[in-house]
Design an enzyme around this catalytic site. Structure first.
Site: not given
Ligand code: FAD
Length: 472
Positions: A271, A302, A337, A355, A378
């Site tokens: 991640e 859209w 997420n 989006w 997105w």
């Molecule tokens: P954990 O699961 O603990 O992951 C650890 C770290 O890995 C996160 O803190 C993050 O930095 C990174 N990470 C995890 N999943 C993703 C992913 N799919 N893509 C990129 N990096 C990831 N994340 C953001 O940080 N900022 C946003 O603005 C953002 N917008 C999002 C919008 C949408 C529509 C979606 C589907 C996802 C988005 N995410 C975003 C990705 C993800 O949802 C979050 O990073 C995650 O939920 C953060 O929770 P966590 O720190 O507990 O993640």
């Protein structure tokens, strides 16, 4: 007398593993620690409300941490190039050290800063503080940028992973007469009329120390079950480090090295590489926040539907898992997420709303609002991303809820008016017999909305719009 160096803090509000800070203090030089707040430079990507709340507290924590080490944090508002040049002149500094940034506006800002400083004979050094790898050096075999995650991740790891983190300097020397600083309170980053931040205060502690505590708690327990639990929004199975990473209170390399030997680390490190991949995409395609990465999607028809958009934003769509996510976001500034994917897919596909509308709402309400992650995610959900699942694969939010929140515990917390429904119906109250609704005190259309779109109708409409795109 030794001339000072300036450290320009950006997306890296910490003192540990801070290559710019470490370079500036080398040889015991005095340092001027500076943060510049410029709302104009980012235009529509200026910090949203939740980010401004976080920024205030994060700067407060950084200021205290620097102060304990012997140097104040100087705050300035306006154009970074002007403030840096003026402070360099005033303090007789010869060098400016700064962290990196992937945002296109921040990269343009950096070019202006370097040019202005060069005119005054001041050297500008950029250091990697917010990314794991140098994005210009991660290349495909033909020398281009990656469009697909898996080969990107392999290329990142080919060199053996990120270098180990740097220790925080224990003592800093301030210049004999530090430059003037703004007062943080005068930046009015915190909401007052109304003060909507109670949920944020109850959920988060910004700052480097709190970030490190959160990482320690994650390593103490949840990481072992991360791979299985990370898709369960009702469980506290993910790290919730995202806002700390967004503001650079911990470096990605420090997290990487803290986690990498833990049981269950593999999925989590993957991640962190997704985060890196988003940066890589934005680095090489700076119009990603505005423009579909797949050109065919420019022609997507859209719908304009302010009523449905508002219902989605407020968690009043009548689809419980979507509403739970959107309310979690509104109250706490964060959403799980799996639910981000479901809520985003519902907006883009079932409601057929652009989006970019969803990304803008997330931008304003997420404490982890991050231009690279937000726009890449997105676009991924909308099918226009470089590595997206095909658009025609439409999530059914009711089935997603039954699969990932089987007992409805997540929905019950965030949509309390449905809390008394049995698990079989909490994801789809419109399927519940009358007496079940009565027993649970649910009156559809009154205590909880009916679905604003029939899921089958919405799905068919989305597929038709996409088919139109293919045949255009
Ligand atoms: P954990 O699961 O603990 O992951 C650890 C770290 O890995 C996160 O803190 C993050 O930095 C990174 N990470 C995890 N999943 C993703 C992913 N799919 N893509 C990129 N990096 C990831 N994340 C953001 O940080 N900022 C946003 O603005 C953002 N917008 C999002 C919008 C949408 C529509 C979606 C589907 C996802 C988005 N995410 C975003 C990705 C993800 O949802 C979050 O990073 C995650 O939920 C953060 O929770 P966590 O720190 O507990 O993640």
């Amino acid at each position: 007398m030794v001339r000072p160096a300036i450290v320009w803090f950006r997306n890296d509000l910490r003192v540990s593993d801070h290559a710019a800070l470490s370079a500036a203090v080398a040889g015991g030089r005095p340092v001027v620690a500076l943060y510049v707040h410029d709302d104009d430079v980012a235009r529509q990507w200026a910090a949203g409300g939740a980010s401004r709340w976080w920024l205030h507290h994060s700067l407060e924590a950084l200021g205290a941490s620097l102060h304990r080490r012997g140097a104040p944090l100087i705050l300035r508002r306006g154009a970074a190039a002007e403030h840096l040049a003026a402070i360099a002149r005033e303090t007789d500094a010869t060098e400016v050290h700064a962290g990196d940034a992937a945002e296109p506006w921040a990269r343009a800002q950096e070019v202006r800063v370097a040019a202005t400083l060069a005119g005054d004979g001041v050297a500008f050094h950029r250091h990697r503080t917010s990314m794991l790898f140098d994005q210009d050096r991660i290349r495909t075999q033909s020398g281009g940028p990656f469009q697909v995650y898996s080969p990107f991740a392999r290329a990142c790891m080919a060199g053996g992973g990120p270098p180990p983190p740097l220790a925080a300097p224990t003592r800093l020397t301030a210049p004999s007469r530090p430059p003037r600083s703004d007062r943080l309170e005068n930046w009015t980053l915190l909401p007052t009329h109304p003060d909507w931040a109670a949920g944020l205060r109850a959920t988060w502690i910004p700052g480097e120390r709190a970030a490190r505590n959160r990482l320690a708690r994650f390593l103490d327990g949840p990481i072992a079950g991360y791979a299985a639990g990370r898709d369960r929004p009702g469980e506290d199975a993910t790290s919730r480090l995202s806002p700390h990473l967004r503001f650079g209170e911990l470096s990605p390399a420090e997290i990487w090295h803290g986690v990498r030997h833990a049981k269950g680390a593999g999925k989590f490190l993957g991640e962190l590489l997704w985060r890196e991949f988003s940066r890589h995409l934005l680095w090489h395609q700076p119009d990603m926040p505005e423009k579909p990465l797949r050109p065919a999607f420019v022609a997507m028809d859209w719908r304009t539907d302010p009523g449905s958009l508002r219902a989605w934003q407020r968690g009043q769509t009548g689809i419980p898992i979507v509403d739970a996510g959107m309310r979690q976001l509104w109250h706490t500034g964060w959403m799980h997420n799996r639910v981000r994917m479901i809520a985003a897919s519902f907006l883009v596909k079932h409601l057929l709303i652009d989006w970019r509308e969803g990304a803008a709402w997330f931008w304003d309400t997420l404490v982890d609002a991050d231009l690279a992650n937000n726009s890449a995610s997105w676009q991924w959900v909308a099918g226009s991303g470089s590595d997206s699942a095909p658009f025609v694969r439409v999530f059914n939010p009711m089935l997603q809820a039954r699969k990932f929140d089987p007992d409805g515990s997540y929905i019950r917390v965030h949509v309390p008016e449905l809390a008394a429904l049995p698990a079989a119906y909490v994801a789809a109250p419109w399927e519940a017999p009358g007496e079940v609704l009565r027993d649970a005190d649910v009156v559809l259309g009154n205590t909880y909305p009916r679905p604003i779109v029939d899921l089958a109708v919405g799905r068919t409409r989305a597929l038709a719009a996409h088919a139109g795109l293919a045949s255009a």
